[in-house]
Design a protein around this motif. Structure first.
Motif, PDB file in Angstrom:
ATOM      1  N   UNK A 105       6.366  15.831   3.237  1.00 39.43           N
ATOM      2  CA  UNK A 105       7.520  14.801   3.590  1.00 39.43           C
ATOM      3  C   UNK A 105       6.395  13.667   3.567  1.00 39.43           C
ATOM      4  N   UNK A 106       5.287  13.658   4.443  1.00 43.31           N
ATOM      5  CA  UNK A 106       4.373  12.227   4.828  1.00 43.31           C
ATOM      6  C   UNK A 106       4.048  12.211   3.923  1.00 43.31           C
ATOM      7  N   UNK A 107       3.620  13.096   2.557  1.00 38.27           N
ATOM      8  CA  UNK A 107       2.724  12.336   1.662  1.00 38.27           C
ATOM      9  C   UNK A 107       4.121  12.123   0.641  1.00 38.27           C
ATOM     10  N   UNK A 108       5.177  12.714   0.322  1.00 35.04           N
ATOM     11  CA  UNK A 108       6.003  12.070  -0.584  1.00 35.04           C
ATOM     12  C   UNK A 108       6.432  10.007   0.632  1.00 35.04           C
ATOM     13  N   UNK A 109       6.313   9.861   0.968  1.00 36.18           N
ATOM     14  CA  UNK A 109       7.099   8.970   2.393  1.00 36.18           C
ATOM     15  C   UNK A 109       5.628   7.768   1.963  1.00 36.18           C
ATOM     16  N   UNK A 110       4.780   8.153   1.964  1.00 36.10           N
ATOM     17  CA  UNK A 110       3.227   7.811   1.637  1.00 36.10           C
ATOM     18  C   UNK A 110       2.909   7.047   0.186  1.00 36.10           C
ATOM     19  N   UNK A 112       5.827   6.349  -2.019  1.00 36.94           N
ATOM     20  CA  UNK A 112       6.731   5.571  -2.224  1.00 36.94           C
ATOM     21  C   UNK A 112       6.207   4.449  -1.504  1.00 36.94           C
ATOM     22  N   UNK A 113       5.979   4.426  -0.414  1.00 41.15           N
ATOM     23  CA  UNK A 113       4.980   2.621   0.179  1.00 41.15           C
ATOM     24  C   UNK A 113       3.975   1.792  -1.108  1.00 41.15           C
ATOM     25  N   UNK A 279      22.434   1.055   3.108  1.00 40.64           N
ATOM     26  CA  UNK A 279      21.758   0.203   1.784  1.00 40.64           C
ATOM     27  C   UNK A 279      21.174   0.616   0.724  1.00 40.64           C
ATOM     28  N   UNK A 280      20.388   1.408   0.707  1.00 38.58           N
ATOM     29  CA  UNK A 280      19.321   1.685   0.293  1.00 38.58           C
ATOM     30  C   UNK A 280      19.426   2.953  -0.789  1.00 38.58           C
ATOM     31  N   UNK A 281      20.688   2.858  -1.231  1.00 39.37           N
ATOM     32  CA  UNK A 281      20.618   4.374  -1.472  1.00 39.37           C
ATOM     33  C   UNK A 281      19.362   5.027  -2.827  1.00 39.37           C
ATOM     34  N   UNK A 282      18.993   3.780  -3.464  1.00 42.23           N
ATOM     35  CA  UNK A 282      17.755   3.643  -4.496  1.00 42.23           C
ATOM     36  C   UNK A 282      16.270   4.397  -3.600  1.00 42.23           C
ATOM     37  N   UNK A 283      16.453   4.854  -2.624  1.00 43.23           N
ATOM     38  CA  UNK A 283      15.006   4.540  -2.070  1.00 43.23           C
ATOM     39  C   UNK A 283      15.328   6.630  -1.986  1.00 43.23           C
ATOM     40  N   UNK A 284      16.591   7.134  -2.078  1.00 41.68           N
ATOM     41  CA  UNK A 284      16.761   8.542  -1.403  1.00 41.68           C
ATOM     42  C   UNK A 284      16.701   8.988  -3.506  1.00 41.68           C
ATOM     43  N   UNK A 285      16.803   8.470  -3.817  1.00 38.05           N
ATOM     44  CA  UNK A 285      16.503   9.073  -5.272  1.00 38.05           C
ATOM     45  C   UNK A 285      15.649   8.647  -5.460  1.00 38.05           C
ATOM     46  N   UNK A 287      12.880   8.919  -3.365  1.00 42.34           N
ATOM     47  CA  UNK A 287      12.198   9.994  -2.476  1.00 42.34           C
ATOM     48  C   UNK A 287      12.147  11.238  -3.416  1.00 42.34           C
ATOM     49  N   UNK A 288      13.536  11.864  -3.675  1.00 39.85           N
ATOM     50  CA  UNK A 288      13.870  13.091  -4.293  1.00 39.85           C
ATOM     51  C   UNK A 288      12.626  13.174  -5.910  1.00 39.85           C
TER      52      UNK A 288
END
Length: 294
Positions: A105-110, A112-113, A279-285, A287-288
Motif C-alpha cells: 500500500x505505501x508503495x502504491x500511494x508513493x 500514485x504521487x 469527490x475524487x473517485x478516479x483516485x480509487x481507480x 490506486x487499484x
C-alpha cells in the motif's frame, strides 16, 4: 468559517481545563465560560456535568462534541479544497492499518504521487477501529482496511483478497512443511497482535469456528508492530499468524517461511472505504490499477 464557540468547545475538551483553554486561545476565562454558556442556551442543554473537579461531558455534550469534531474537519477540508482549486492541486489524507503498511500500500500511494505531482497525500497508520472513527469524523478521506467494514459503511472498493497464514523462522521444523494442523500450534510459542487488532480478531474468529479459544494457545507476547513481530519470528523466538501480503517479501528473501494452517479459513478482503460525497473517485481507480500492476 467555524463558529468561535465550537472552536472554544473543542479546545476546552482537549485542554481539560478553562485555564489552559483560555491560555491557548488567548482569551480570558470568563470569555471561555461565556462561549460555553451561549452554546448551552442555544441548544437547550448542559454540556458539562456540574459538581465535578474534572470536565465531564453530559450525554448531550458527548453528542455535541462528536459533531463538533466533524464540523472542524469539514471546515478545514473546505478551506483546503478552495486553496487546492486556486493552486490546481489536491490534498488527501489516507489512513491504513499496520498490516496494510507492511504490504504494497505505501508503495502504491508513493507511485500514485509520482504519477500525479499535483497531488499531496498524508499517510497515517492506526488501528482499524480508529481509522473508521477518523473516517466518521471526516479526518481521513480514504481508509484502507482489512475485513468487513462496520454496519452503515457502504461506500467501499475491494482492492485485493488476502488471508492469514503461519509464519516461522527458516530454522523452525515447520518451515519445510506444506501445512500444519491447528492442534499443532498449541505447543508453539506464539507472538501475536494485541486483542482488538484486525489480524487478531480474524484469527480468534477462525478459532471459534473450530470450537477453540485463544486461551488454549501459548501466547508469550503481544506486539502492536508487525515489523517487530516478523523480526522476532525470524530469530526463531516464536511463531505468529499474520497476513500473507505482509510477509510474502520476507519469504521470498528467505527470511521467513509461510505455512498454511489446515482447514482454517482466514480469508479477508482489503478495502478502500470512503464517504458518499468523496469527490475524487478516479483516485480509487488509479490506486487499484497501480496495486494490480505490482
Amino acid at each position: 468559517m467555524l463558529d468561535s464557540k465550537i472552536i472554544t468547545l473543542l479546545k476546552l475538551e482537549k485542554a481539560g481545563s478553562y485555564t489552559k483553554a483560555a491560555h491557548e486561545l488567548h482569551l480570558t476565562q470568563p470569555a471561555i465560560s461565556r462561549h460555553i454558556r451561549l452554546l448551552e442556551e442555544e441548544l437547550g442543554i448542559k454540556i458539562f456535568q456540574h459538581g465535578t473537579k474534572k470536565l465531564l461531558l453530559t450525554r448531550e455534550g458527548k453528542i455535541l462534541l462528536r459533531y463538533a469534531h466533524r464540523l472542524m474537519a469539514i471546515s478545514q477540508k473546505a478551506v483546503q479544497a478552495i486553496e487546492d482549486e486556486r493552486r490546481h492541486a489536491r490534498h488527501l489524507v489516507i489512513g491504513i492499518t499496520q498490516t496494510a503498511s507492511e504490504n504494497m500500500i505505501p508503495q502504491v500511494i508513493a507511485q500514485y504521487c509520482n504519477e500525479n505531482p499535483d497531488t499531496h497525500i498524508t499517510l497515517i497508520t492506526d488501528t482499524i477501529n480508529n481509522l473508521y472513527k477518523y473516517l466518521e469524523l471526516f479526518e481521513v478521506d480514504i481508509a484502507v482496511t482489512e475485513g468487513a467494514p462496520p454496519e452503515g459503511v457502504s461506500y467501499q472498493s475491494v482492492l485485493d483478497t488476502d488471508y492469514l497464514c503461519l509464519i516461522v523462522s527458516p530454522q523452525h521444523p515447520f518451515a519445510e512443511r506444506q501445512s500444519v494442523q491447528l492442534q499443532e500450534l498449541k505447543s508453539e510459542r506464539m507472538i501475536l497482535r494485541p486483542a482488538g487488532a484486525g489480524t487478531r480478531n480474524l484469527f480468534e474468529n477462525g478459532l471459534e469456528r473450530h470450537l477453540e479459544s485463544i486461551r488454549n494457545f501459548n501466547v508469550i507476547m503481544e506486539v502492536d508492530n508487525i515489523a517487530m513481530i516478523k523480526d522476532l519470528v525470524a530469530l526463531d523466538l516464536g511463531v505468529s499468524v499474520v497476513a500473507r501480503s505482509a510477509s510474502i517479501q520476507d519469504a521470498r528473501k528467505g527470511r521467513l517461511a509461510i505455512v498454511p494452517i489446515e482447514n482454517v479459513s482466514l480469508v479477508r478482503e482489503i478495502r478502500m472505504v470512503y464517504h458518499r460525497d468523496f469527490a475524487h473517485l478516479q483516485v480509487l481507480e488509479d490506486l487499484k490499477r497501480i496495486y494490480d500492476s505490482l
